[in-house]
Design an enzyme around this catalytic site. Structure first.
Site, PDB file in Angstrom:
ATOM      1  CG  HIS A   1       7.161  -3.297  28.118  1.00 44.68           C
ATOM      2  ND1 HIS A   1       7.112  -3.984  29.299  1.00 44.68           N
ATOM      3  CD2 HIS A   1       8.288  -2.556  28.167  1.00 44.68           C
ATOM      4  CE1 HIS A   1       8.150  -3.679  30.048  1.00 44.68           C
ATOM      5  NE2 HIS A   1       8.883  -2.806  29.386  1.00 44.68           N
TER       6      HIS A   1
ATOM      7  N   GLY B   1      11.171  -5.242  34.921  1.00 48.63           N
ATOM      8  CA  GLY B   1      11.509  -4.902  36.294  1.00 48.63           C
ATOM      9  C   GLY B   1      12.532  -3.781  36.310  1.00 48.63           C
TER      10      GLY B   1
ATOM     11  CB  CYS C   1      11.466  -5.363  29.459  1.00 52.49           C
ATOM     12  SG  CYS C   1      12.432  -3.863  29.448  1.00 52.49           S
ATOM     13  CE1 TYR C   2      16.531  -7.257  36.035  1.00 53.01           C
ATOM     14  CE2 TYR C   2      14.976  -9.042  36.504  1.00 53.01           C
ATOM     15  CZ  TYR C   2      16.178  -8.395  36.754  1.00 53.01           C
ATOM     16  OH  TYR C   2      17.030  -8.891  37.708  1.00 53.01           O
TER      17      TYR C   2
ATOM     18  CE  LYS D   1     -15.043  -2.589  38.954  1.00 55.03           C
ATOM     19  NZ  LYS D   1     -15.137  -2.526  40.415  1.00 55.03           N
TER      20      LYS D   1
ATOM     21  CD  GLU E   1       3.868  -5.632  29.018  1.00 58.63           C
ATOM     22  OE1 GLU E   1       4.287  -6.179  27.976  1.00 58.63           O
ATOM     23  OE2 GLU E   1       4.631  -5.206  29.913  1.00 58.63           O
TER      24      GLU E   1
ATOM     25  CG  ASP F   1     -15.822  -5.280  42.440  1.00 54.70           C
ATOM     26  OD1 ASP F   1     -16.036  -5.389  41.212  1.00 54.70           O
ATOM     27  OD2 ASP F   1     -14.886  -4.637  42.922  1.00 54.70           O
TER      28      ASP F   1
HETATM   29  N1  GLN Z   1      15.773  -2.329  34.293  1.00 56.51           N
HETATM   30  C1  GLN Z   1      15.930  -2.851  32.964  1.00 56.51           C
HETATM   31  C2  GLN Z   1      16.406  -1.777  31.981  1.00 56.51           C
HETATM   32  O1  GLN Z   1      16.473  -0.638  32.327  1.00 56.51           O
HETATM   33  C3  GLN Z   1      14.610  -3.423  32.496  1.00 56.51           C
HETATM   34  C4  GLN Z   1      13.549  -2.375  32.327  1.00 56.51           C
HETATM   35  C5  GLN Z   1      12.175  -2.969  32.137  1.00 56.51           C
HETATM   36  O2  GLN Z   1      11.928  -4.130  32.401  1.00 56.51           O
HETATM   37  N2  GLN Z   1      11.244  -2.148  31.722  1.00 56.51           N
HETATM   38  O3  GLN Z   1      16.747  -2.074  30.872  1.00 56.51           O
END
Ligand code: GLN
Length: 514
Positions: free
Chosen positions: A169, A55, A82-83, A370, A171, A227
């Site tokens: 990340h 986030g 991450c966040y 999809k 993903e 779809d």
């Molecule tokens: N905002 C947070 C940071 O800058 C997390 C970033 C993110 O989740 N990609 O570290």
């Protein structure tokens, strides 16, 4: 909830749909919920695991998205990304600060292969990072299990509480072993069995639709796109001739497309349903007379489509259910699923015809991505050329003709487009290229053919490679393919004397050419 499910708790990250997709690729069903979702609601769903997304905010700030700490003591495995990782640390007594060195892009991460999360992952592995803040101190009870030169806590775990935090990340595809890491989470840590498979989805859906519809009447607007085709076949398998499909041919389809749709869904086709084809070409051309502005064209076509559909619906009279081909990204992007900003008010969600007399909407594909819709289509035995059809805009060729749309121009672009598609397929490029089509520029210029002066249109050819349709590059088509296509178009399509290739990427261009 009986189905084994992993929940993604959305804190506003960019890749949240990707997280859910990756989990489903592991054959584990996954849904996205906003971080504002009540803990009681989450508990009631009995998820096998929970993933906190990334986030844009800073976890240590007062007004940043947060969650009740109680969630960490339910015994449900949680993976923070991450966040999500930073928030987990912050709430549990660790420290999150602005990083002295922010990391962005592919970074080599050193992982502890003894962690269940990194089972069979290389000790040095390339991961995708995108952060300004970092975890400067892990929360009590956590072990650090990955780091980089600039990031002391790239991953941490508290095995006893089944809590896992990743700064990078997993993903995104740039994280080379990301799929393995997510698969480790769902299989080794959440102990999922992996029972989410398309054949069982299809079977369950048919059964559920039958239960729900009973003897009721069902109406579906069929566009011929992936779809709505998959939704229609699913319904016809469930309730047979209780289903009526209305196919509006707005005269802006690709060459032969109307007949192709009719061949599959009409009386000669393999399905048991009522098929109504409305040949409304001239109505649309009349409405589009003199209109040159692309947004206005889109609007006119969309509205006229609904009017035609309504008129047919009136003839049919009251029905019990209306089928919509809504898919999961439509739901999430409309702000109904997760937390990411409302990107567009989608035509499939909310844009309903006013005068159709129905009781309830059925959206059998509402939970599918999809690629899953395509898999379901194959499972249902729908022909491959329909299942793997390229994305085609609702307003069709109406927006691939610059300036005023006329029947003559539609025919020009249909012929040119058919040749382009044939040549791309003949060169074996059709599987590599994300999307390709011909558009009619509104430019006319002087040429010479058979010693005679011509003053005709220029066709623009477009072909792009893309993985997600959010960004795209112009495809490097071999010269001989372009040359052959050009020759054929100029020779075979009347009123075209020039062919141009569009070299623009997205951004700054869009994929469509309107
Ligand atoms: N905002 C947070 C940071 O800058 C997390 C970033 C993110 O989740 N990609 O570290």
């Amino acid at each position: 909830m009986t189905r084994e499910t992993v929940i993604v708790l959305d804190f506003g990250g960019q890749y949240n749909q990707l997280i859910a997709r990756r989990v489903r690729e592991c054959n584990v069903y996954c849904e996205i919920y906003s971080y504002k979702t009540d803990l009681e609601k989450i508990k009631a769903m009995r998820p096998a695991g929970i993933i906190f997304t990334g986030g844009p905010n800073s976890a240590s700030k007062e007004d940043s998205p947060s969650y009740t700490k109680e969630i960490f003591s339910l015994g449900i495995p949680i993976l923070g990304i991450c966040y999500g990782a930073q928030l987990m640390m912050h709430l549990l007594g660790g420290k999150v600060e602005t990083a002295p060195v922010r990391e962005y892009g592919k970074i080599k991460v050193t992982v502890d292969p003894h962690s269940a999360l990194f089972k069979n992952v290389s000790e040095k592995t390339i991961c995708w990072m995108s952060h300004n803040d970092y975890i400067s101190k892990e929360a009590p009870g956590f072990q650090i299990v990955a780091h980089t030169p600039d990031c002391p806590v790239a991953a941490a775990e508290d095995i006893s509480k089944k809590l896992y935090a990743l700064q990078f990340h997993p993903e995104v595809l740039h994280t080379v072993e990301g799929k393995k890491i997510l698969s480790n989470f769902v299989y080794n840590i959440c102990v999922c069995s992996g029972d989410w498979k398309m054949d069982s989805f299809v079977e369950e859906s048919i059964h559920a639709i039958r239960q729900k519809v009973g003897q009721g009447k069902v109406l579906c607007a069929l566009s011929g796109g992936v779809d709505s085709s998959v939704a229609a076949v699913l319904l016809s398998k469930a309730v047979g001739s209780q289903l009526t499909c209305v196919f509006v041919d707005h005269g802006l389809l690709r060459k032969n497309e109307g007949d192709e749709v009719e061949a599959v869904f009409g009386p000669e086709g393999p399905y048991d349903l009522h098929f109504i084809r409305v040949n409304a070409q001239n109505r649309f051309y009349e409405k589009l007379q003199g209109v040159t502005e692309p947004e206005k064209k889109r609007k006119i076509i969309g509205e006229e489509f609904i009017r035609v559909f309504e008129e047919e619906a009136k003839k049919i009279g009251a029905v019990d259910y209306l089928v919509q081909g809504t898919i999961y990204p439509d739901v999430v992007e409309s702000g109904l699923g997760g937390e990411s900003a409302v990107i567009k008010s989608h035509h499939n969600v909310g844009g309903l015809p006013d005068y159709v007399d129905f009781r309830e909407i059925i959206e059998p594909l509402r939970n599918l991505f999809k690629d899953e819709v395509r898999q379901a289509g194959l499972e249902l035995g729908i022909p491959e050329y329909l299942v793997f059809r390229q994305p085609f805009p609702g307003p069709g060729l109406g927006i691939r003709i610059i300036g005023e749309v006329t029947a003559e121009k539609v025919q020009i672009v249909q012929e040119a487009d058919a040749i382009w598609r044939e040549e791309i397929a003949a060169a074996g490029l059709d599987k590599e290229i994300g999307q390709y089509f011909a558009a009619l520029t509104n430019m006319r210029s002087v040429g010479v053919m058979g010693d005679e002066r011509t003053y005709d249109y220029a066709i623009a050819l477009r072909a792009v490679t893309t993985t997600d349709f959010m960004t795209a590059e112009s495809a490097p088509i071999p010269w001989d393919v372009l040359e052959k296509t050009t020759n054929r178009i100029v020779n075979e399509v009347k009123h075209v004397n020039r062919v141009l290739y569009d070299c623009t990427g997205k951004p700054p261009g869009t994929i469509e050419f309107e």
